[in-house]
Scaffold this motif. Structure first.
Motif, PDB file in Angstrom:
ATOM      1  N   CYS A  63     -10.440   2.881  -5.049  1.00  0.00           N
ATOM      2  CA  CYS A  63      -9.788   2.957  -3.737  1.00  0.00           C
ATOM      3  C   CYS A  63     -10.449   2.026  -2.720  1.00  0.00           C
ATOM      4  O   CYS A  63      -9.786   1.493  -1.846  1.00  0.00           O
ATOM      5  CB  CYS A  63      -9.803   4.395  -3.229  1.00  0.00           C
ATOM      6  N   HIS A 100      -6.885   5.227   1.325  1.00  0.00           N
ATOM      7  CA  HIS A 100      -8.312   5.523   1.466  1.00  0.00           C
ATOM      8  C   HIS A 100      -9.203   4.382   1.926  1.00  0.00           C
ATOM      9  O   HIS A 100     -10.353   4.615   2.277  1.00  0.00           O
ATOM     10  CB  HIS A 100      -8.866   6.068   0.136  1.00  0.00           C
ATOM     11  N   HIS A 104      -7.863   7.490  -6.968  1.00  0.00           N
ATOM     12  CA  HIS A 104      -7.579   8.820  -6.407  1.00  0.00           C
ATOM     13  C   HIS A 104      -6.433   9.513  -7.145  1.00  0.00           C
ATOM     14  O   HIS A 104      -6.386  10.731  -7.202  1.00  0.00           O
ATOM     15  CB  HIS A 104      -7.306   8.736  -4.899  1.00  0.00           C
ATOM     16  N   CYS A 125      -7.061   0.566  -1.389  1.00  0.00           N
ATOM     17  CA  CYS A 125      -6.034   1.613  -1.437  1.00  0.00           C
ATOM     18  C   CYS A 125      -5.480   1.877  -0.025  1.00  0.00           C
ATOM     19  O   CYS A 125      -6.240   2.050   0.919  1.00  0.00           O
ATOM     20  CB  CYS A 125      -6.662   2.888  -2.008  1.00  0.00           C
TER      21      CYS A 125
HETATM   22 ZN   LIG Z   1      -6.981   6.024  -2.822  1.00  0.00          ZN
END
Ligand SMILES: [Zn+2]
Length: 153
Positions: free
Chosen positions: A76, A84, A126, A81
């Motif tokens: 992430c 995140h 994640h 990401c």
């Molecule tokens: Zn993530």
């Protein structure tokens, strides 16, 4: 998640950061191991941390040569990401550029592999952590679509 991003922010020098990045990119992460274990339990056999195509400088986390399917579990933080990634406050310009580079590289490599007939499955770290079953299902949808070829490397 926030704490782990902060703990990986650059501290002393760019050299230290580069060393850390190299370590991160080659070592298997816990989510990768989790996914591999789940696939193995279902009877899938694969290569780990391997180049799908020898002439393309890119290692995938899980590689199925006969079907030309490969899986990346994208961290992430390093891969930016949307849910995140937060730019660290210290050296934010550097981090922002670094992660944008990584994202661009991911897109380029995905395109190169796809043009060689590979199916590229990219999962966020994640997703594997919070929804392993969903990730396995996503993988299987892609995998089952591909015919077995004689190609093997
Ligand atoms: Zn993530």
């Amino acid at each position: 998640m926030r704490r782990s991003i902060r703990s990986r922010a650059p501290s002393a020098s760019d050299t230290a950061v580069r060393t850390r990045m190299r370590a991160v990119s080659s070592a298997s992460t816990a989510p990768e191991l989790r996914l591999r274990k789940a696939l193995h339990r279902l009877g899938y056999r694969y290569r780990v941390n391997a180049r799908p195509v020898e002439s393309i400088r890119c290692k995938a986390d899980i590689v199925f040569s006969r079907r030309r399917v490969c899986v990346f579990v994208d961290g992430c933080f390093w891969h930016g990401c949307p849910d995140h990634f937060e730019i660290p406050r210290v050296n934010s310009a550097w981090w922002s550029e670094k992660v944008e580079d990584n994202r661009a590289r991911d897109r380029t490599k995905t395109g190169m592999l796809e043009s060689e007939g590979w199916t590229v499955v990219r999962l966020w770290e994640h997703e594997v952590t919070t929804d392993l079953k969903g990730c396995v299902e996503k993988f299987r949808r892609h995998f089952d679509r591909k015919p077995v070829t004689d190609f093997c490397d």
